[in-house]
Design a protein around this motif. Structure first.
Motif, mmCIF file in Angstrom:
data_model
loop_
_atom_site.group_PDB
_atom_site.id
_atom_site.type_symbol
_atom_site.label_atom_id
_atom_site.label_comp_id
_atom_site.label_asym_id
_atom_site.label_seq_id
_atom_site.Cartn_x
_atom_site.Cartn_y
_atom_site.Cartn_z
ATOM 1 N N GLU A 127 -3.298 -0.362 -12.494
ATOM 2 C CA GLU A 127 -3.418 0.112 -11.113
ATOM 3 C C GLU A 127 -4.831 0.590 -10.785
ATOM 4 O O GLU A 127 -5.302 0.429 -9.654
ATOM 5 N N PHE B 67 -1.852 5.043 -19.283
ATOM 6 C CA PHE B 67 -2.586 5.920 -18.383
ATOM 7 C C PHE B 67 -3.915 6.293 -19.037
ATOM 8 O O PHE B 67 -4.016 6.282 -20.268
ATOM 9 N N ARG C 172 3.785 10.523 -9.295
ATOM 10 C CA ARG C 172 3.172 10.827 -10.590
ATOM 11 C C ARG C 172 2.354 12.102 -10.510
ATOM 12 O O ARG C 172 2.381 12.932 -11.409
ATOM 13 N N SER C 173 1.642 12.219 -9.388
ATOM 14 C CA SER C 173 0.798 13.392 -9.234
ATOM 15 C C SER C 173 1.640 14.668 -9.187
ATOM 16 O O SER C 173 1.293 15.684 -9.780
ATOM 17 N N ARG D 237 -4.258 -10.707 -6.254
ATOM 18 C CA ARG D 237 -4.593 -9.425 -6.859
ATOM 19 C C ARG D 237 -4.254 -9.454 -8.344
ATOM 20 O O ARG D 237 -5.053 -9.119 -9.208
ATOM 21 N N GLU E 52 -3.542 9.526 -12.306
ATOM 22 C CA GLU E 52 -2.164 9.185 -11.930
ATOM 23 C C GLU E 52 -1.897 7.690 -11.966
ATOM 24 O O GLU E 52 -0.786 7.255 -11.777
ATOM 25 N N LEU E 53 -2.964 6.900 -12.117
ATOM 26 C CA LEU E 53 -2.782 5.455 -12.072
ATOM 27 C C LEU E 53 -2.872 4.863 -13.472
ATOM 28 O O LEU E 53 -3.645 5.348 -14.303
ATOM 29 N N MET F 29 0.824 -1.208 0.000
ATOM 30 C CA MET F 29 0.000 0.000 0.000
ATOM 31 C C MET F 29 0.858 1.257 0.000
ATOM 32 O O MET F 29 0.634 2.192 -0.748
ATOM 33 N N ILE G 126 4.090 5.882 -5.323
ATOM 34 C CA ILE G 126 4.051 5.958 -6.785
ATOM 35 C C ILE G 126 3.063 7.022 -7.240
ATOM 36 O O ILE G 126 3.373 7.896 -8.039
ATOM 37 N N VAL G 127 1.873 6.955 -6.670
ATOM 38 C CA VAL G 127 0.857 7.917 -7.066
ATOM 39 C C VAL G 127 1.298 9.333 -6.713
ATOM 40 O O VAL G 127 1.133 10.267 -7.497
ATOM 41 N N LEU H 273 -6.773 -3.414 -3.466
ATOM 42 C CA LEU H 273 -5.840 -2.853 -2.475
ATOM 43 C C LEU H 273 -6.584 -2.485 -1.205
ATOM 44 O O LEU H 273 -6.131 -2.758 -0.098
#
Lengths: 801, 233
Positions: free
Chosen positions: B102, B138, A11-12, B118, B97-98, A1, A7-8, B109
């Motif tokens: 994801e 993306f 990227r953000s 998963r 962003e995913l 998690m 990661i997010v 998750l």
């Protein structure tokens, strides 16, 4: 998690590059400011903490409680040290120190050295200065420890141990090489000679010549120690001592100042002075935290302002089953990544600006301190605190969004958080305006002090320090007569140099120490009072351009003038006379009676921190002069210095040391000038950070209102109307900030100014200027954004929906 | 699976009171595919939000899977939602962003599904909507139809009992819309209960039953969607 969070977050941040950059830059600047100030504070607090028993080592402060003099000094009588050793068993070590300067010779080589200490054997046990070579013994008379610089100067590459140096006519054998004092000690020295070399009358309580230090046994109660000392002194000196003070106090009392407090003036009465200032340490620590707070506020503002952009994401996450905590963790991760990046930027900024900061603060801190283990630990704490502080609010707000609303595109961001953002912007600008106002006021005061009429003309006066370098050579009255003759010839020669207008000599000149003692009018019922005084030559008044207000100046044609005195107006009034009426009166001390022949206008012989005192100028026939003052005509300085140097060489073989009166007087305000510079720098940083935040908010607001702007333009609004529309709300915030900051700045600066006897008054103009500056900068920032928004084609803007 | 009685939702602004739902009674059996239709502002989306436990009714009872959830707190609803209800939105609502992978993984998750499982389930879900070849992309790199297929994959990945679709084809052209509707029909065939809000009679044909809402009330229930078309024209 966690990996997913990171990661997010990355990227953000990458996707919102501009916003991330603003945030990192703002945080980095704020943190850099905090780091540098932190280093400075740490350095200030580290003074004299390296001595092995620093926590129980003290310097004695000597306080007078006499009706005429109530003051504290660090000079103590010769008898104090021996008394401690004999009668106060909890004294572990003690030393008396005499500080001298003067000519040092070694064969052909000679130079004037400052801070030559004569100290007792315990010196090396009390102080933690390293012995590099030889022994640390200061027992024997005629021995000396020297610093590597002194060794280099007098012995070059040859061995110094066992060799001799001459100071004040004494032969001193070098027994050791002592490391130069570190920058963080109050005690400066070039050489430390044994106290036995000069000796002292161990029973003398009347004169205060020596500083005394002591290390006490562990567990000694300081107050009890002081009380025991008072008893011991009283039992030795009897009635005349114990009952001579005001309010039943003894004539004098001795108190202990912790050695670690000396630099910042802690643990002792204010009037003994200090090289550092605890108040400034507190002030600047506070300001640094404020600047950091500003940076954190930026972060919060930018994050929450962007919240509607992220609202949809929050909604989706929550619909997918995220807890509020999940979402909050997400945003906290972003906050921590930004903080770490900001920190990296801060370290870079700190390292790059450390040299400039050293200049600014008068320090010589090295880059090593930035990566010391304590520093790294401090960084970790800072990252944690800043990351939480800056990130928790956005995380809290964003995670609280109700998914059903955000998913329907109904932004929840407009529900109250703008109010908080506004409050924060006001806070930021209030601090910025306060700092700008502070800077302007400190600068005004420094300018005022440097340009205030001092009652004499300080420009173009070359001051040659002379007599002290010769005093070792003067033993008998014949020596003194011969010296006066030579000095007189020297001064005559100088008068012949073209470009020299006047030459005078004296025991003191403005900016140096004036003597202080009790004088009374020569009348039966006159009470003695305390006066400053010095001894001057015939042409002193003329050379310094002092103004006569009554009577006449000394004249070399009138033989009795050597037994006359010129006083200043304050002195005349203190005696109870007008300047005109005091002429012909006489002042007396002991069996001397000296006629007042003239009165000069008041002049500032001390810095403007002090009120002009009452001063008496006696003729130098009483006392050998220590300074020669040469008034140089404009533009002749360089040539005159060369000529003076030549004449000096025929007068003595001692090297010449000189300075300019104006420079020396300006140096009295170093601490204020430094404060002005630091203040100014912090103000620039604060406003920069505040503007970064404002820039981001304005950009965001403009973007939010794209459609509104499109509609307004379609309906015929002009460019300037739109600019005004967009800027108005921000400008209003800055105005509000001014309303908050101005009174606070006014009160704080009034307090600061109170320490000066001669000071400016804070006018509305200065405060208004500070406000106007902040407003102008803010307006520029906001308008730039609004301009861009107003430029957009209404058709494009409207299609966006 | 879903049973509501006298469901009311009233929004109160400062002076205006808006009644979005005015006593809605519904009964949806497990395995059904139900469409909800009605003019704008009739309360369709409000109803869907309540059914999806994103919102709470002002009044009335709401039984989901045998449990009365109408009085649930935000926290309880979030817990009940997790793994049981999948959502498909008109505007896709993928997280920018995913990546595709994801985005689909996200519900798992939050369910703390072990990573090997998963991966298996995400791959399967992507395979089902034929988006496996785009799993590293993306959302911005995909067409609308592709995005909605990813959204469907995300809705089913946790294997929910109920999928709620809010105008799933509203932002799509007819070809992509048909693809998405076929996907939903397949899911329904495999046993998932689906409740869909739609404006499109053609989409409603895919469902077994259509509920018409008007001014916050159920006005008719047609088992044959065509009748609706005839009725309104």
């Amino acid at each position: 998690m966690l990996r997913s969070y990171l990661i997010v977050a990355f990227r953000s941040l990458r996707r919102r590059m501009g916003y991330s950059f603003l945030n990192v830059l703002g945080l980095g600047t704020g943190l850099a400011c905090c780091i540098l100030i932190g280093l400075w504070v740490q350095d200030e607090l580290s003074y004299d903490d390296f001595h092995p028993k620093a926590e129980r080592t003290y310097r004695f402060v000597n306080t007078f409680h006499m009706p005429q003099v109530q003051a504290s000094i660090v000079q103590t009588p010769a008898a104090l040290g021996p008394t401690l050793e004999e009668s106060l068993p909890t004294t572990e070590h003690s030393t008396r120190i005499a500080t001298r300067d003067g000519l040092v010779r070694q064969g052909e080589r000679q130079d004037v050295e400052q801070n030559i200490l004569y100290a007792e054997a315990d010196f090396t046990k009390i102080f933690g200065f390293d012995i590099i070579e030889g022994t640390a013994s200061l027992d024997e008379p005629g021995t000396v420890l020297i610093t590597p610089d002194v060794r280099e100067k007098y012995f070059g590459r040859s061995a110094a141990l066992g060799q001799t140096l001459e100071h004040d006519g004494r032969e001193l054998t070098v027994t050791g090489i002592l490391a130069s004092p570190p920058s963080n000690t109050h005690l400066d020295y070039t050489m430390v000679a044994s106290f036995a070399s000069i000796g002292a009358d161990d029973t003398q309580w009347g004169y205060n010549y020596f500083t005394t230090y002591a290390t006490l046994q562990p567990g000694t109660d300081v107050e009890r120690f002081e009380a025991q000392l008072a008893e011991t002194v009283a039992s030795r000196l009897g009635e005349s001592f114990t009952s001579a003070g005001v309010d039943g106090k003894p004539r004098q009392s001795f108190t202990l100042q912790p050695i670690t407090g000396i630099h910042l003036g802690l643990g002792a009465p204010e009037d003994i002075g200090s090289t550092g200032s605890y108040a400034y340490v507190v002030l600047f620590s506070g300001l640094a935290l404020f600047v950091l707070l500003l940076a954190c506020i930026n972060f919060m503002n930018l994050s929450t302002a962007r919240s509607s952009e992220r609202a949809n994401e929050v909604g989706v996450r929550r619909a997918m089953g995220a807890w509020r905590g999940h979402v909050a963790s997400q945003f906290l991760s972003e906050s921590f990544i930004l903080t770490v990046l900001g920190f990296a930027a801060a370290i870079g900024i700190s390292a790059a600006s450390l040299p400039a900061f050293n200049d600014l603060a008068g320090k010589s801190m090295s880059l090593d301190v930035l990566v010391a283990p304590e520093a790294l630990a401090a960084y970790a704490v800072l990252i944690l605190v800043v990351g939480l502080l800056a990130g928790s609010y956005p995380a809290f707000v964003l995670s609280g969004f109700r998914p059903v609303e955000t998913l329907r595109g109904r932004s929840t961001s407009s529900k109250g958080s703008p109010r908080l953002r506004q409050v924060l912007v006001v806070f930021q600008f209030a601090i910025s305006i306060g700092l700008i106002a502070g800077t302007l006021i400190v600068r005004d005061q420094v300018d005022y002090m440097q340009s205030k009429g001092l009652g004499f003309d300080e420009t173009g006066v070359l001051v040659v320090e002379q007599a002290r370098t010769l005093q070792g050579a003067i033993g008998t009255p014949d020596d003194a007569r011969a010296f006066r003759q030579r000095l007189s010839t020297f001064k005559d020669e100088l008068r012949q140099v073209s470009g020299v207008r006047d030459v005078a000599s004296g025991l003191s000149i403005p900016g140096t120490i004036f003597v202080n003692s009790m004088w009374a009018l020569d009348r039966a019922d006159a009470e003695p009072q305390n006066f400053d005084y010095t001894f001057v030559s015939d042409d002193y008044v003329e050379t310094l351009d002092l103004k006569m207000v009554a009577g006449r100046d000394f004249s070399s044609d009138i033989a009795t003038d050597t037994a006359a005195v010129v006083v200043n107006e304050s002195a005349a009034r203190k005696f109870g006379f007008s300047p005109e009426d005091i002429i012909g009166e006489a002042v007396q001390r002991g069996d001397m009676s000296i006629e007042v022949i003239g009165v000069v206008d008041d002049f500032h012989y001390e810095s403007l921190h002090q009120e002009i005192g009452a001063v008496l100028l006696f003729h130098e026939a009483f006392r050998l002069p220590e300074y020669v003052a040469v008034r140089v005509e404009d533009g002749q300085t360089a040539r005159v210095i060369e000529q003076v140097r030549n004449e000096w060489a025929t007068f003595t073989d001692v090297p010449m040391t000189y300075s300019f009166l104006a420079d020396e007087l300006a140096a009295e305000y170093t601490s204020e000038t430094r404060m002005a510079d630091l203040f100014g720098t912090l103000a620039v940083l604060a406003i920069l950070i505040a503007c970064l935040g404002l820039f981001g908010l304005a950009a965001y607001a403009a973007q939010q209102r794209t459609k509104e702007i499109g509609i307004r333009k379609a309906l015929g609004a002009s460019m300037s109307q739109i600019l005004l529309q967009l800027s108005r709300s921000f400008i209003a915030l800055v105005v509000l900030a001014f309303v908050v900051a101005a009174p606070a700045a006014y009160l704080a600066m009034e307090r600061w100014l109170d320490q000066f006897a001669y000071r400016i008054t804070v006018g509305p103009a200065t405060l208004a200027l500070a406000g106007a500056l902040a407003l102008a900068i803010a307006a520029l920032t906001v308008t730039a954004q609004a301009w861009r928004a107003a430029q957009t084609n209404p058709a494009t803007a409207l299609r966006g929906e | 699976m879903i049973k509501t009685e006298g469901l009311k939702k009233i929004y109160r602004a400062e002076e205006v009171e808006t009644i979005a739902l005015n006593g809605v009674g519904l009964h949806i059996e497990s395995g059904e595919f139900v469409s909800i239709m009605g003019p704008s502002g009739c309360g369709k989306s409000t109803l869907l939000n309540i059914l999806g436990l994103l919102d709470t009714p002002t009044e009335g009872s709401h039984v989901f899977d045998g449990e009365d959830v109408s009085g649930f707190s935000e926290r309880q609803r979030a817990k009940r939602r997790k793994g049981n209800i999948g959502f498909v939105f008109q505007s896709f609502n993928l997280i920018d962003e995913l990546t595709v992978y994801e985005n689909v993984e996200l519900p798992l998750l939050y369910l703390n599904t072990p990573s090997a499982e998963r991966q298996e389930r995400v791959e399967a879900a992507l395979d089902r909507v034929q988006m496996t070849h785009r799993k590293g992309h993306f959302p911005q790199q995909l067409s609308g139809g592709q995005q909605q297929r990813v959204a469907v994959a995300r809705a089913v990945v946790a294997d929910p009992k109920l999928i709620l679709a809010d105008e799933p084809t509203g932002n799509l052209d007819s070809t992509n819309g048909t693809q998405v509707m076929n996907l939903l029909a397949d899911l329904n065939e495999a046993g998932t209960t689906i409740v869909m809000v739609t404006h499109s009679p053609a989409d409603a044909e895919y469902s077994g039953r259509t509920i018409h809402l008007f001014d916050g009330k159920v006005v008719s229930e047609n088992f044959i969607a065509q009748e609706y078309a005839a009725h309104t024209q």
